[in-house]
Design a protein around this motif. Structure first.
Motif, PDB file in Angstrom:
ATOM      1  N   SER A  25      66.714   2.555 -32.701  1.00  0.00           N
ATOM      2  CA  SER A  25      67.288   1.957 -31.626  1.00  0.00           C
ATOM      3  C   SER A  25      66.625   0.030 -31.831  1.00  0.00           C
ATOM      4  CB  SER A  25      66.079   2.237 -30.726  1.00  0.00           C
ATOM      5  OG  SER A  25      64.893   2.358 -31.043  1.00  0.00           O
ATOM      6  N   THR A  26      65.762   0.131 -32.837  1.00  0.00           N
ATOM      7  CA  THR A  26      65.698  -1.432 -33.702  1.00  0.00           C
ATOM      8  C   THR A  26      67.045  -2.133 -33.927  1.00  0.00           C
ATOM      9  OG1 THR A  26      63.219  -1.008 -33.517  1.00  0.00           O
ATOM     10  CG2 THR A  26      63.843  -3.069 -34.497  1.00  0.00           C
ATOM     11  N   LYS A  27      67.958  -2.751 -34.486  1.00  0.00           N
ATOM     12  CA  LYS A  27      68.413  -3.276 -34.372  1.00  0.00           C
ATOM     13  C   LYS A  27      68.649  -4.870 -35.000  1.00  0.00           C
ATOM     14  CE  LYS A  27      71.776   0.731 -32.981  1.00  0.00           C
ATOM     15  NZ  LYS A  27      72.330   0.558 -34.380  1.00  0.00           N
ATOM     16  N   TYR A  28      68.068  -4.993 -34.446  1.00  0.00           N
ATOM     17  CA  TYR A  28      67.313  -6.612 -34.774  1.00  0.00           C
ATOM     18  C   TYR A  28      65.651  -6.640 -34.593  1.00  0.00           C
ATOM     19  CZ  TYR A  28      67.291 -11.314 -37.041  1.00  0.00           C
ATOM     20  OH  TYR A  28      67.079 -12.536 -38.086  1.00  0.00           O
ATOM     21  N   THR A  42      69.472   7.212 -23.531  1.00  0.00           N
ATOM     22  CA  THR A  42      68.089   7.793 -23.017  1.00  0.00           C
ATOM     23  C   THR A  42      67.279   6.674 -22.108  1.00  0.00           C
ATOM     24  OG1 THR A  42      65.776   8.164 -23.539  1.00  0.00           O
ATOM     25  CG2 THR A  42      66.947   5.867 -25.059  1.00  0.00           C
ATOM     26  N   GLU A  43      66.338   7.070 -21.462  1.00  0.00           N
ATOM     27  CA  GLU A  43      65.416   5.870 -20.718  1.00  0.00           C
ATOM     28  C   GLU A  43      64.615   5.121 -21.369  1.00  0.00           C
ATOM     29  OE1 GLU A  43      66.348   5.538 -17.346  1.00  0.00           O
ATOM     30  OE2 GLU A  43      67.763   7.367 -18.168  1.00  0.00           O
ATOM     31  N   VAL A  44      64.571   3.608 -20.661  1.00  0.00           N
ATOM     32  CA  VAL A  44      63.349   2.784 -21.617  1.00  0.00           C
ATOM     33  C   VAL A  44      62.329   2.240 -20.912  1.00  0.00           C
ATOM     34  CG1 VAL A  44      63.120   0.294 -22.581  1.00  0.00           C
ATOM     35  CG2 VAL A  44      65.705   1.785 -22.767  1.00  0.00           C
ATOM     36  N   LEU A  45      60.930   3.197 -21.743  1.00  0.00           N
ATOM     37  CA  LEU A  45      59.266   2.418 -20.890  1.00  0.00           C
ATOM     38  C   LEU A  45      59.607   1.208 -21.540  1.00  0.00           C
ATOM     39  CD1 LEU A  45      58.570   6.399 -21.470  1.00  0.00           C
ATOM     40  CD2 LEU A  45      59.834   5.881 -19.491  1.00  0.00           C
ATOM     41  N   GLY A  84      56.133  10.314 -23.329  1.00  0.00           N
ATOM     42  CA  GLY A  84      57.307   9.322 -23.425  1.00  0.00           C
ATOM     43  C   GLY A  84      56.966   8.993 -24.923  1.00  0.00           C
ATOM     44  N   THR A  85      58.248   8.483 -26.021  1.00  0.00           N
ATOM     45  CA  THR A  85      57.994   8.352 -26.700  1.00  0.00           C
ATOM     46  C   THR A  85      57.459   6.829 -27.833  1.00  0.00           C
ATOM     47  OG1 THR A  85      58.573   9.790 -28.053  1.00  0.00           O
ATOM     48  CG2 THR A  85      58.538   8.700 -29.938  1.00  0.00           C
ATOM     49  N   PRO A  86      57.309   5.854 -27.979  1.00  0.00           N
ATOM     50  CA  PRO A  86      56.738   4.505 -28.658  1.00  0.00           C
ATOM     51  C   PRO A  86      57.793   3.972 -29.279  1.00  0.00           C
ATOM     52  CG  PRO A  86      54.742   5.606 -29.315  1.00  0.00           C
ATOM     53  CD  PRO A  86      55.303   6.902 -28.795  1.00  0.00           C
ATOM     54  N   ARG A  87      58.326   3.182 -29.722  1.00  0.00           N
ATOM     55  CA  ARG A  87      59.536   2.243 -30.770  1.00  0.00           C
ATOM     56  C   ARG A  87      58.551   1.620 -31.240  1.00  0.00           C
ATOM     57  NH1 ARG A  87      60.961   7.335 -32.603  1.00  0.00           N
ATOM     58  NH2 ARG A  87      61.672   8.471 -31.565  1.00  0.00           N
ATOM     59  N   GLN A  88      58.863   0.678 -29.552  1.00  0.00           N
ATOM     60  CA  GLN A  88      58.640  -1.018 -30.580  1.00  0.00           C
ATOM     61  C   GLN A  88      57.538  -1.611 -29.641  1.00  0.00           C
ATOM     62  OE1 GLN A  88      62.195   0.295 -29.317  1.00  0.00           O
ATOM     63  NE2 GLN A  88      62.917   0.283 -31.440  1.00  0.00           N
ATOM     64  N   ILE A  89      56.935  -2.567 -30.188  1.00  0.00           N
ATOM     65  CA  ILE A  89      55.545  -3.945 -29.998  1.00  0.00           C
ATOM     66  C   ILE A  89      56.653  -5.224 -29.728  1.00  0.00           C
ATOM     67  CG2 ILE A  89      54.123  -1.929 -29.527  1.00  0.00           C
ATOM     68  CD1 ILE A  89      52.763  -4.013 -31.809  1.00  0.00           C
ATOM     69  N   THR A  90      55.652  -5.639 -28.916  1.00  0.00           N
ATOM     70  CA  THR A  90      56.474  -7.272 -29.306  1.00  0.00           C
ATOM     71  C   THR A  90      54.257  -7.802 -28.990  1.00  0.00           C
ATOM     72  OG1 THR A  90      56.286  -7.994 -26.842  1.00  0.00           O
ATOM     73  CG2 THR A  90      58.116  -7.928 -28.100  1.00  0.00           C
ATOM     74  N   ALA A 144      62.385   7.910 -23.381  1.00  0.00           N
ATOM     75  CA  ALA A 144      62.514   9.512 -22.798  1.00  0.00           C
ATOM     76  C   ALA A 144      63.292   9.701 -22.324  1.00  0.00           C
ATOM     77  CB  ALA A 144      60.838   9.700 -22.012  1.00  0.00           C
ATOM     78  N   ARG A 145      63.705  10.908 -22.011  1.00  0.00           N
ATOM     79  CA  ARG A 145      64.944  11.511 -21.611  1.00  0.00           C
ATOM     80  C   ARG A 145      64.376  11.357 -20.059  1.00  0.00           C
ATOM     81  NH1 ARG A 145      66.717  17.148 -23.634  1.00  0.00           N
ATOM     82  NH2 ARG A 145      64.566  17.659 -23.465  1.00  0.00           N
ATOM     83  N   GLN A 146      65.053  11.098 -19.417  1.00  0.00           N
ATOM     84  CA  GLN A 146      65.388  11.568 -17.743  1.00  0.00           C
ATOM     85  C   GLN A 146      64.247  12.305 -17.455  1.00  0.00           C
ATOM     86  OE1 GLN A 146      68.866  11.087 -15.354  1.00  0.00           O
ATOM     87  NE2 GLN A 146      67.536  10.217 -12.951  1.00  0.00           N
ATOM     88  N   GLU A 147      65.397  13.871 -17.145  1.00  0.00           N
ATOM     89  CA  GLU A 147      63.952  14.838 -16.680  1.00  0.00           C
ATOM     90  C   GLU A 147      63.293  14.984 -18.484  1.00  0.00           C
ATOM     91  OE1 GLU A 147      66.851  16.586 -20.207  1.00  0.00           O
ATOM     92  OE2 GLU A 147      67.075  14.168 -19.374  1.00  0.00           O
TER      93      GLU A 147
END
Length: 374
Positions: A25-28, A42-45, A84-90, A144-147
């Protein structure tokens, strides 16, 4: 090296030059006006935490590497608390002139350790100057998936109330550090007054002896209290518990992490779910070192566990039908159950007396907490 020698963009380049993105999901990531993320199905948290020197941390007793680790973990924890599953931080920082480039490299080393543990990408942020110390703002993005998303508002009457790990240790670690800090500075103040007096009398030999004593002040002995320090200084997000719940086929009805104290967090769930609760003092998990430290400091250990905060364990509710599954999970503790709102919020003591449960955890906007954590 002074940060001014590199400048904002030079510092960012130095700290992020070898970041390796792990998520599709990290394109750039770092290097343009915005990071580019892609989430088609998917839903973004998104969660953000702001940490202020003198309010949320004290650099007297936490080094910058541990601070970087903790700063990332408290945000990652919020995503896990939503199932959910964490993916990126700023990462955004406001820095005073007392910090060097090497200091920031230490901070980023801690950030990276936390992110590597949970496969999280650092994709951007900002830096600016500060006249009042260090300020840290981190945003964590997850999916995370909505459900699968679990909110605070889903608890139902008869649901079981569960917590992971043990409670109160981080708070007692803070009390220990604050006590030793007070002792240290009391010694420093006493020696400084003697040095000032020696200067007035012109006794140069006495001044030298006192300065040597200042340099050789004894360090505190933390033997037997290592777990308390670890819980305060090396925060861990409980993604392992989220994984175990999924593997056991358990979907919590409500969940959040315990950052401000069990009592406050449980009241949040009850308020947003429109329910009451009933928890049992004897079932609240407390580590041996926590109990010993509370006794040493003449504090009620249950009060510390209820109100201390910074444990970052997970508090969650599950349907009563999952009782046997919950009993089979390691490091998960059943502490009570959800009730109808009309029955209120009740703590049952060890001798079976009933008390009203009140939210008395950490409140960052309380005037009493404006300079230091409670």
């Amino acid at each position: 090296m002074e940060i001014a020698k590199l400048g904002e963009f030079g510092l960012i380049e130095r700290l992020t030059k070898d970041l390796d993105n792990k998520n599709e999901s990290t394109k750039y990531g770092v290097g343009d006006d915005c990071a580019v993320l892609h989430y088609p199905d998917t839903e973004v948290l998104v969660t953000t935490d702001l940490l202020m020197e003198g309010v949320h941390f004290d650099l007297t007793y936490i080094d910058l590497k541990h601070l970087g680790y903790k700063s990332a973990m408290v945000n990652i924890s919020d995503v896990f608390a939503m199932n959910g599953t964490p993916r990126q931080i700023t990462v955004s920082l406001a820095l005073s002139k007392r910090f060097t480039v090497e200091d920031m490299e230490e901070f980023y080393a801690g950030l990276r350790l936390a992110c590597e543990k949970w496969g999280v990408d650092i994709v951007g942020g900002d830096t600016t100057s500060s006249y009042t110390g260090l300020a840290i703002s981190i945003t964590c993005i997850g999916e995370a998936r909505q459900e699968d998303i679990v909110y605070r508002s889903g608890a139902k009457d008869t649901d079981l109330i569960c917590v992971s790990g043990d409670l109160g240790a981080a708070y007692m670690g803070l009390q220990l550090l604050e006590r030793e800090k007070a002792v240290y500075y009391s010694q420093v103040d006493s020696l400084q007054k003697k040095i000032d007096a020696a200067r007035k009398s012109g006794n140069s030999q006495e001044i030298e002896n006192l300065k040597k004593q200042m340099d050789n002040l004894s360090q505190p002995d933390f033997s037997g209290k290592e777990y308390l320090l670890q819980r305060q200084l090396q925060t861990e997000a409980r993604g392992d518990i989220v994984k175990r719940l999924r593997e056991a086929g358990i979907r919590p009805t409500a969940m959040m992490d315990i950052s401000d104290g069990l009592s406050s967090e449980l009241m949040h769930i009850c308020r947003q779910s429109g329910t009451g609760c009933r928890i049992f003092e004897k079932e609240i998990p407390i580590d041996y070192q926590t109990a010993v430290m509370a006794e040493e400091m003449n504090m009620n250990v249950t009060t510390c566990a209820l109100n201390g905060g910074e444990d970052y364990e997970l508090l969650f509710t599950v349907p009563i039908g999952d009782l046997e599954k919950i009993k089979a999970l390691d490091d998960v503790h059943l502490i009570g159950h959800i009730t109808d709102r009309k029955f209120g919020h009740v703590l049952v003591s060890r001798d079976n007396q009933e008390f009203e449960l009140k939210a008395q955890g950490w409140n960052p906007l309380n005037s009493e907490n404006s300079a230091k954590r409670d």
